[in-house]
Write a protein that holds these residues in place. Structure first.
Motif, PDB file in Angstrom:
ATOM      1  N   ALA A 139       0.822  -1.210   0.000  1.00  0.00           N
ATOM      2  CA  ALA A 139       0.000   0.000   0.000  1.00  0.00           C
ATOM      3  C   ALA A 139       0.856   1.259   0.000  1.00  0.00           C
ATOM      4  O   ALA A 139       0.397   2.319  -0.454  1.00  0.00           O
ATOM      5  CB  ALA A 139      -0.925  -0.008   1.217  1.00  0.00           C
ATOM      6  N   SER A 140       2.100   1.165   0.467  1.00  0.00           N
ATOM      7  CA  SER A 140       2.973   2.337   0.503  1.00  0.00           C
ATOM      8  C   SER A 140       3.761   2.542  -0.783  1.00  0.00           C
ATOM      9  O   SER A 140       4.472   3.535  -0.908  1.00  0.00           O
ATOM     10  CB  SER A 140       3.960   2.211   1.676  1.00  0.00           C
ATOM     11  N   GLU A 141       3.636   1.633  -1.729  1.00  0.00           N
ATOM     12  CA  GLU A 141       4.397   1.708  -2.991  1.00  0.00           C
ATOM     13  C   GLU A 141       3.472   2.063  -4.157  1.00  0.00           C
ATOM     14  O   GLU A 141       2.262   1.837  -4.111  1.00  0.00           O
ATOM     15  CB  GLU A 141       5.072   0.368  -3.282  1.00  0.00           C
ATOM     16  N   THR A 142       4.063   2.635  -5.212  1.00  0.00           N
ATOM     17  CA  THR A 142       3.347   2.915  -6.464  1.00  0.00           C
ATOM     18  C   THR A 142       4.019   2.120  -7.566  1.00  0.00           C
ATOM     19  O   THR A 142       5.208   2.317  -7.874  1.00  0.00           O
ATOM     20  CB  THR A 142       3.396   4.427  -6.796  1.00  0.00           C
ATOM     21  N   PHE A 143       3.256   1.213  -8.181  1.00  0.00           N
ATOM     22  CA  PHE A 143       3.800   0.319  -9.208  1.00  0.00           C
ATOM     23  C   PHE A 143       3.348   0.808 -10.574  1.00  0.00           C
ATOM     24  O   PHE A 143       2.151   0.979 -10.822  1.00  0.00           O
ATOM     25  CB  PHE A 143       3.326  -1.119  -8.973  1.00  0.00           C
ATOM     26  N   LEU A 144       4.335   0.997 -11.472  1.00  0.00           N
ATOM     27  CA  LEU A 144       4.049   1.475 -12.819  1.00  0.00           C
ATOM     28  C   LEU A 144       4.525   0.452 -13.847  1.00  0.00           C
ATOM     29  O   LEU A 144       5.374  -0.409 -13.550  1.00  0.00           O
ATOM     30  CB  LEU A 144       4.758   2.816 -13.060  1.00  0.00           C
ATOM     31  N   VAL A 145       3.958   0.574 -15.040  1.00  0.00           N
ATOM     32  CA  VAL A 145       4.372  -0.306 -16.142  1.00  0.00           C
ATOM     33  C   VAL A 145       5.856  -0.071 -16.411  1.00  0.00           C
ATOM     34  O   VAL A 145       6.310   1.058 -16.580  1.00  0.00           O
ATOM     35  CB  VAL A 145       3.548  -0.029 -17.403  1.00  0.00           C
TER      36      VAL A 145
END
Length: 243
Positions: free
Chosen positions: A45-51
């Motif tokens: 929940a604390s991370e942002t995952f991008l392509v």
């Protein structure tokens, strides 16, 4: 243990030399890793995952990494895994948007919380900077010295009120002259047949003042006085003769 240290070093090197446009996410780092003691849900929940980003799983030999579907993720089912990975370190490339699910295939580990859900986004969400509300200076009431004096509109006081004499019918008392103001009738104006001689009357006015000189006796009065004196003298002489 030496193998784990080598894998950790390799993961660190992969992070340092990763693409500038992509990010490498070491699962559970920096306080944990892919194991049962790490709160993987809070970490995700604390991370942002991008392509284009990558997931790096670092774990001990008694663990593995299984990618599964949503139903198997919820039930911790390991028999229908999409892929199975082992060896102490696994790198998963996030090449498309959407959610992906990973669990540990060792019996009981998934049920103990060793599972990870990742939601990959096309671009990072734009988070506007926090805008602090304008500081409003408190509106204070004007002090008594500065506040304008507003006199209330009130009825005029009796002193300042215009004097308006009421128009009223004149009473009988006001029309009749009082005894003090009534004119005094003079004796000359009264009739000679009914002179007012009562000393108690308020309208009696003496005809002569005490300071007036006495009147001169008439000749008739003088004769009466001489006659009275002669008679008296005769009576005295006769009384002396008979004695």
């Amino acid at each position: 243990m030496a193998m784990v240290r080598i894998l950790m070093s390799l993961a660190t090197i992969a992070i340092l030399f990763g693409s500038t446009m992509a990010a490498n996410h070491t699962v559970g780092a920096p306080k944990g890793r892919w194991d049962e003691s790490t709160d993987l849900t809070t970490w995700a929940a604390s991370e942002t995952f991008l392509v284009g980003d990558s997931l790096i799983f670092v774990y001990s030999p008694n663990h593995d990494v299984l990618e599964v579907r949503k139903g198997d993720y919820d039930s911790c089912q390991t028999t229908n895994a999409i892929s199975t990975n082992g060896g102490g370190m696994t790198i998963i490339s996030l090449s498309s948007t959407g959610k992906r699910y990973f669990i540990c295939g060792t019996g009981g580990h998934c049920a103990s919380g060793m599972k990870l859900e990742v939601n990959t986004l096309a671009t990072a969400p734009v988070v506007p900077p926090p805008v602090s509300p304008p500081v409003k200076s408190p509106v204070s009431a004007p002090s008594p010295k500065v506040a304008p004096k507003i006199s209330p509109v009130s009825a005029p006081s009796p002193k300042n009120a215009p004097k308006i004499s009421p128009v009223s019918a004149s009473s009988p008392k006001s029309l009749a002259p009082t005894p003090k103001n009534a004119p005094k009738s003079s004796p000359a104006a009264s009739s000679p047949e009914t002179p007012s001689l009562s000393p108690s009357s308020s309208d009696f006015v003496p005809t002569s003042s005490p300071s007036s000189s006495p009147s001169v006796p008439s000749s008739a009065d003088k004769i009466s006085v001489i006659a009275s004196s002669t008679v008296g003298f005769g009576l005295v002489t006769m009384m002396l003769f008979f004695m």
